[in-house]
Design an enzyme around this catalytic site. Sequence first.
Site, PDB file in Angstrom:
ATOM      1  N   ASP A 113       0.961  -1.216  -0.058  1.00 47.70           N
ATOM      2  CA  ASP A 113      -0.033   0.016  -0.029  1.00 47.70           C
ATOM      3  C   ASP A 113       0.809   1.199   0.116  1.00 47.70           C
ATOM      4  O   ASP A 113       1.629   1.430   0.896  1.00 47.70           O
ATOM      5  CB  ASP A 113      -0.859   0.022   1.174  1.00 47.70           C
ATOM      6  CG  ASP A 113      -2.185   1.203   1.230  1.00 47.70           C
ATOM      7  OD1 ASP A 113      -2.995   0.842   1.762  1.00 47.70           O
ATOM      8  OD2 ASP A 113      -1.900   1.930   0.551  1.00 47.70           O
TER       9      ASP A 113
ATOM     10  N   HIS B  89      -0.532   4.495  -0.305  1.00 52.25           N
ATOM     11  CA  HIS B  89      -1.172   5.518   0.281  1.00 52.25           C
ATOM     12  C   HIS B  89      -0.259   6.289   1.590  1.00 52.25           C
ATOM     13  O   HIS B  89      -0.388   5.428   2.434  1.00 52.25           O
ATOM     14  CB  HIS B  89      -2.705   5.312   0.308  1.00 52.25           C
ATOM     15  CG  HIS B  89      -3.186   4.801  -0.653  1.00 52.25           C
ATOM     16  ND1 HIS B  89      -3.433   3.469  -0.935  1.00 52.25           N
ATOM     17  CD2 HIS B  89      -3.936   5.620  -1.726  1.00 52.25           C
ATOM     18  CE1 HIS B  89      -4.023   3.367  -2.252  1.00 52.25           C
ATOM     19  NE2 HIS B  89      -4.296   4.644  -2.651  1.00 52.25           N
TER      20      HIS B  89
ATOM     21  N   SER C 279      -4.362  -5.302   1.454  1.00 49.25           N
ATOM     22  CA  SER C 279      -3.052  -5.269   2.422  1.00 49.25           C
ATOM     23  C   SER C 279      -3.274  -5.161   3.652  1.00 49.25           C
ATOM     24  O   SER C 279      -2.402  -5.168   4.667  1.00 49.25           O
ATOM     25  CB  SER C 279      -2.382  -3.914   2.130  1.00 49.25           C
ATOM     26  OG  SER C 279      -1.674  -3.810   0.688  1.00 49.25           O
TER      27      SER C 279
END
Lengths: 227, 460
Positions: A102, A104, A155
Amino acid sequence: MKIESLVKKLSKAIMDCDEKAARKIAEETIEAKIDLVAVIRNGITEPMKILGEKFRNFEIFLPDVMLAADAAKEAITILKPHIPREEKTDLGKVVIGTVFGDIHDIGKNIVGTMLGVAGFEVYDIGCDVLVEKFVEKAEEVEADFIAMSCLLTPSMFFQCDVIELLSAKGVREKYWVLVGGGPVTPEWTRKIGADGYGRHADDGVEVAKILIKGTAVDLPIIKGLRS
Amino acid sequence: MGINFLEVLDRAHKGPFCEARNWDLKVIPAMVKEKLKKYELIGTFQPENPVNTDDGLADQFWKAGFELAVDTGMLCIETKRIIKFSEEELKEVVREAPSEIIAGTGEDRVTIISRKVEDRNSPMTMFGPMGIAFPEELFLPIVMSCIQYRLIDFPSLPQLYTVQGREVRTGTPYETLAGKHEVALAREALRKGQRPGMPLEGISVSPSEYGQLGGYGVPGGLKTTDFSCILAISELKTSYKLLHKVAHDIVNCGGIGTGNHFSIIGGYVGPAEGAAIAAIAATLLQRAVHFLSLVSGLVLDFRYMGNSGRDAVWASSIAQQAQNRNTNMLTYGLTSQVSGPSTAELLYETAVIAIADVTSGVSEMKGTRPTGCKYEGYASGLENKFAAEVTKFAAGLKRGLANEIAKELIPRYESKLRSPPKGKSFTECTDLRTLKPSKEWLDIYQKVKRELIDLGFPFQ
């Protein structure tokens, strides 16, 4: 007089997000041989709280607070080795990252920043972090918390893996584990045996403050539940 | 396009160097602030008027957003290089963008056309439980409960989190297997739902490139009449994961590229005005770097991670108007709600977003995302039917009326955005034998429709 002048200059350096100035003033403060805890409290913690409030009200935005936090960290790095161990200047240490797979980061950055504003010492290990890296960093810095962010459902399972690794290493009890992010729910928090969950950044900070007191009995601590 | 994908890759490896942290905290904020100041856009957001009706202002935003795209470019995370385009190159990207695309096959084929502000042509609708985690055994029922409604032109798919009971983990072979599994289930749902030719949009469970790749070259797999979904990273970033999808799906396999990027209010781009110009820049750069035919720069508000609050509605409306007044590009709107199914709040949020975006000229509306995709299994057919109805019937509506409707509806949910109602799960508000909504949910839907009609919305 001297302490007031240094506090004022340091506070301005933080508000101006000036890392270089913050470092220089911290060095001056060491040489002045004054109450360093008071300097940190009034010259760093206080302006960070003001910035945090401005951020909550959208008077300033995330980059402003993060850059101010960088300046604050610069000053604290200089000052901290000169403070007696028994005089704590932070609420606790947090290792924070976004889990493997991930990339982000904005949620993690907001939470990390607000934890810093609240007085925690934050070690941000970035995004797409392997399971073992959370544990390694926590051990290295003697953290109090491991905080894991996740925006992708596939995730999320790696949050569980970190907790399992802590247990496998026999160090689960050393750390409070916080989880958060888009697909993360109170139910998931309970399922994986994490210690706290906050729906929004300030909920996460509240959870951390409750846990660090060491008196919480009903775990996990959940904040920001919907109606 | 004038610049081919190899040229884009060259720039991703040879462009100016920039660390991601510097990009996020210094480059982007400084550029956005500069454009907002230059074009006198600071303070133009009016909370009391959530849908922009000022064409001149929209055009100023276009200029600012276009210039931002030229000045920033797009950062590739792995190489730390900026993919930059000249002003002339981006103008060419705009000129050469398609104004019509066709996807799907047979009677279920869809034609997406460029629209203008207050356009009378209806947008296309792609609605379903967009990216919401669903157990394998409910994949077919939820998709079929959406596509039973003819106003939904093609489905948005749920996300599988297991494949034959095993957890689908990002970047692992499970994800690759899940790609094939998802496309097989999706095609079966379309066949059973008697809409076999509907196009699919990528693979929902594709956090990395593996899931998407897993959906190609398999029986019933993704093909040239389907979309490839490529979602850029905030703010104005791309990555090898995304470029793999471009290389494979669009360049190698000839799929139709679609995708979006979220500019986040309160984040690196600052206020609503900053998010709006970043959204415009994102549309242009995604078209240029990811070769998307149907593309959007969207807006999200980090205070509640949705886009139904007045800041986000306004930012989206002005960004869409800017793009659709000044180009023929195919853009889309996306409903990112936070309330759950079987609540009136979910329908109010949906109506506000869809009405604002459709009157601002989007070619397509996508969604829906009840609970912000937080809760597994929290979606149903009815909110998607509602979203499709509002989208289709908003065509031709004036922005002035859209603004008045938004002003009436937003107060009905905005105080709950940070702690929204969870509502009910699919199995709690749907009859699983008939795939029809529960009476309770249907009553809420009818009530909200009547309220919208009373506000002047032309439901048919």
